[in-house]
Design a protein around this motif. Sequence first.
Motif, PDB file in Angstrom:
ATOM      1  N   THR A   1      -5.313  13.204   6.522  1.00 24.83           N
ATOM      2  CA  THR A   1      -5.002  12.286   5.425  1.00 24.83           C
ATOM      3  C   THR A   1      -4.585  10.927   5.971  1.00 24.83           C
ATOM      4  O   THR A   1      -5.016   9.883   5.472  1.00 24.83           O
ATOM      5  CB  THR A   1      -3.887  12.873   4.534  1.00 24.83           C
TER       6      THR A   1
ATOM      7  N   HIS B   1       0.875   5.798  -0.438  1.00 22.44           N
ATOM      8  CA  HIS B   1       0.200   7.084  -0.601  1.00 22.44           C
ATOM      9  C   HIS B   1       1.242   8.174  -0.337  1.00 22.44           C
ATOM     10  O   HIS B   1       2.073   8.027   0.549  1.00 22.44           O
ATOM     11  CB  HIS B   1      -0.973   7.237   0.376  1.00 22.44           C
TER      12      HIS B   1
ATOM     13  N   TYR C   1       0.849  -1.188   0.000  1.00 21.58           N
ATOM     14  CA  TYR C   1       0.000   0.000   0.000  1.00 21.58           C
ATOM     15  C   TYR C   1       0.886   1.239   0.000  1.00 21.58           C
ATOM     16  O   TYR C   1       1.856   1.313   0.745  1.00 21.58           O
ATOM     17  CB  TYR C   1      -0.899   0.055   1.235  1.00 21.58           C
TER      18      TYR C   1
ATOM     19  N   ARG D   1      -8.381  -4.328   1.104  1.00 17.16           N
ATOM     20  CA  ARG D   1      -9.653  -3.731   0.700  1.00 17.16           C
ATOM     21  C   ARG D   1     -10.393  -4.665  -0.201  1.00 17.16           C
ATOM     22  O   ARG D   1      -9.896  -5.322  -1.013  1.00 17.16           O
ATOM     23  CB  ARG D   1      -9.394  -2.440  -0.063  1.00 17.16           C
TER      24      ARG D   1
ATOM     25  N   GLN E   1      -7.569   8.946   7.007  1.00 17.97           N
ATOM     26  CA  GLN E   1      -8.263   8.382   5.845  1.00 17.97           C
ATOM     27  C   GLN E   1      -7.495   7.195   5.277  1.00 17.97           C
ATOM     28  O   GLN E   1      -8.086   6.164   4.933  1.00 17.97           O
ATOM     29  CB  GLN E   1      -8.448   9.447   4.768  1.00 17.97           C
ATOM     30  N   VAL E   2      -6.174   7.340   5.169  1.00 14.78           N
ATOM     31  CA  VAL E   2      -5.335   6.268   4.639  1.00 14.78           C
ATOM     32  C   VAL E   2      -5.473   5.015   5.515  1.00 14.78           C
ATOM     33  O   VAL E   2      -5.685   3.909   5.009  1.00 14.78           O
ATOM     34  CB  VAL E   2      -3.860   6.728   4.540  1.00 14.78           C
TER      35      VAL E   2
ATOM     36  N   ALA F   1      -7.894   4.175   7.519  1.00 13.84           N
ATOM     37  CA  ALA F   1      -9.241   3.607   7.372  1.00 13.84           C
ATOM     38  C   ALA F   1      -9.354   2.825   6.066  1.00 13.84           C
ATOM     39  O   ALA F   1      -9.884   1.707   6.043  1.00 13.84           O
ATOM     40  CB  ALA F   1     -10.286   4.719   7.430  1.00 13.84           C
ATOM     41  N   GLU F   2      -8.836   3.389   4.969  1.00 10.74           N
ATOM     42  CA  GLU F   2      -8.883   2.698   3.681  1.00 10.74           C
ATOM     43  C   GLU F   2      -8.073   1.416   3.699  1.00 10.74           C
ATOM     44  O   GLU F   2      -8.424   0.446   3.027  1.00 10.74           O
ATOM     45  CB  GLU F   2      -8.373   3.611   2.569  1.00 10.74           C
ATOM     46  N   TRP F   3      -7.000   1.392   4.466  1.00  9.50           N
ATOM     47  CA  TRP F   3      -6.138   0.215   4.529  1.00  9.50           C
ATOM     48  C   TRP F   3      -6.585  -0.774   5.606  1.00  9.50           C
ATOM     49  O   TRP F   3      -5.934  -1.779   5.834  1.00  9.50           O
ATOM     50  CB  TRP F   3      -4.692   0.630   4.764  1.00  9.50           C
TER      51      TRP F   3
END
Length: 146
Positions: free
Chosen positions: A29, A12, A10, A146, A32-33, A35-37
């Motif tokens: 940020t 970003h 992953y 994800r 968010q990162v 949470a997405e991961w």
Amino acid sequence: MITPPDTLPYRHALTLPAVGSAVRVVRETAEQVLAEWGAGARERGRDAALLILSELVANSVRHAAALSPNVTVLFAGGPGTFAFGVHDRHPYRPALFASAGTAPGRGLATVMELTHGLGGSAVVRGDVDEGGKSVWITLPMRLGGR
């Protein structure tokens, strides 16, 4: 063993002007990162990681902005590992072993205490041209796909 950041799947990246509001934007940020991961709000080490990241970005803004108009944060993650690097173009490389009782270095001492307390690692990597550096933190953290 903690996986090196360059082998984590992953990724970003975020580059911002080296101003005070960068700390808030980077922290949001990172939330968010994570949470997405797949690292939820209750994930062990998540809040400490956000505090460490905020301190490193604040240090870049406070101490490097005169020579580095931007700060870049690189995030990397994978199963069991969350890593981030804070980069600026100021050539000074801070010592990561400062005592919590000394005047300069209190923030970095806190960073190191939190990092080591979580079983993580920290390193300062200079740019090839010696004109800047990145402070990398690698922490054990459960990240899901994800």
